[in-house]
Write an enzyme that holds these catalytic residues in place. Structure first.
Site: not given
Ligand code: GDP
Ligand code: MN
Length: 381
Positions: A102, A190
């Site tokens: 992530y 993201e």
């Protein structure tokens, strides 16, 4: 403002962030055509909607041949994911995932700066990771004057990888994503997941970007990608009429002059046990057209059972407001009860003008609100 994954991936591509080959499609036939153009037997079919958690909702499927592709494309197109209808899918090269990571940049209020967040626990459950094991999420506050220099990018990349080859590749991605984040005035950039493939490549297989609405005027190309929801459309319509409107889902429609008074009105409705349907500041003037348009906006909301009009006449005179209201209600016929609190300059004249109408007239805010809450409760059965 949000954009779709396929649009964010185009931006990634422009900034040199590796993404797999993919084609956006609006029909099963489109998807079959795309499949023939993608040089991979195995592909992934992904719903394109302005919400996360598509994987869990069944909106991300792997296909190994045309039959499977048709099946998944047909199932995902038209699917409802958290209230969003799928009208586009992305058909992309499937990758052999070894591990999911992530990475994101967001604006952090506490450090008053952009922060870089990274985790080895990428994939579908990042919210859970943040909740249960926050120590597994690494954060770096970014000084806007310094940005993300090589040493910082490498330090961050070492949180994800041990192999220096992977660290170097990830560091470049971390720097490019920051550049994209800053260049586009994003509030979120993201990658979840950023994957290490079995072939030891590092690729962004998901992409999410959110932009600061107040900066969109500087980015007409991004602004053009806006696809407002039904709620947002109503708010945009209100904006075009010069109103500031926010839907809140309650049953008491509010029309108020002044933002502060509008906030106070919502508070007092809550205090007396009701629920405001909206925030609506109609601004200073009292022209009938404005009142009519505002009334239409409120009556359009099917949840509204009562309308509460709260006017404080400062520069605006109450008799002018009353004249506007009378004119407005000559044109708009409704069974929905309307309560009016009218106070300030020329208030007596104003209230007198409204006396022989169906409107409930009150002098104080608490009186008007109590009437409105009572009327709303009478309409609940
Ligand atoms: P999200 O659920 O909306 O965040 O959608 P993602 O694009 O992140 O996909 C969800 C999950 O599907 C990922 O975490 C992966 O595990 C899986 N996935 C997505 N693309 C591929 C792919 O090309 N190959 C494989 N094996 N899995 C994939
Ligand atoms: Mn994802």
């Amino acid at each position: 403002m949000k954009i779709h994954e396929y649009q964010a991936k185009e931006m990634f591509s422009t900034y040199g962030i590796p993404v797999e080959q993919s084609i956006v499609c609006r029909s099963v036939e489109d998807a079959v055509k795309a499949y023939s153009r993608i040089d991979s037997q195995k592909v992934v079919v992904k719903a394109q909607v302005h919400t996360g958690g598509r994987g869990k909702a069944g909106g991300v499927k792997l296909a190994g041949d045309e039959i499977e592709l048709r099946k998944h494309a047909a199932a995902i197109l038209g699917m409802d994911i958290k209230g969003f209808k799928v009208d586009r899918i992305l058909v992309g090269q499937a990758v052999n995932i070894a591990k999911e990571f992530y990475i994101s940049y967001v604006i952090d209020r506490r450090s008053k700066s952009a922060i870089l967040m990274l985790s080895k626990e990428g994939g579908m459950d990042i919210e859970q990771v943040a909740k249960d094991t926050p120590e597994k999420i690494h954060k770096f506050a970014i000084d806007p004057l310094v940005g993300v220099p090589d040493y910082l990018a490498r330090e961050a990349a070492f949180k994800l990888f041990d192999d220096i080859k992977h660290v170097r590749n990830a560091a470049v991605i971390i720097q490019r994503l920051y550049k994209l984040f800053v260049d586009t005035d994003a509030s979120l950039a993201e990658i979840n997941p950023l994957v290490l493939t079995k072939e030891e490549e590092i690729i962004a297989i998901d992409a999410k970007m959110t932009f600061d609405d107040n900066a969109l005027f500087r980015h007409p190309k991004i602004a053009a990608l806006n696809e407002p929801t039904e709620e947002e459309k109503k708010e945009l319509f209100a904006k075009s009429k010069g109103f500031s409107y926010v839907n809140l889902g309650g049953e008491i429609g509010c029309m108020v002059n002044g933002a502060g008074l509008a906030m106070a009105t919502m508070d007092i409705i809550k205090l007396y046990g009701g629920n405001p349907a909206n925030f609506l500041d109609i601004g200073g003037s009292s022209s009938p057209t404005k009142v009519i348009e505002a009334m239409r906006l409120l009556l359009n909301d099917k949840n509204v059972k009562v309308v509460l009009i709260n006017i404080f006449g400062g520069i605006t005179r109450c008799d002018d407001v009353a004249k506007g209201l009378l004119e407005a209600f000559r044109q708009i016929k409704t069974d929905i009860p309307v309560v009016i609190r009218l106070t300030g300059t020329n208030e007596k004249e104003g209230r007198a003008m409204l006396k022989d109408t169906d409107l409930h007239v009150a002098k104080t805010m608490s009186k008007a609100t109590r009437i409105a809450v009572e009327l709303a409760q009478q309409h609940q059965y």
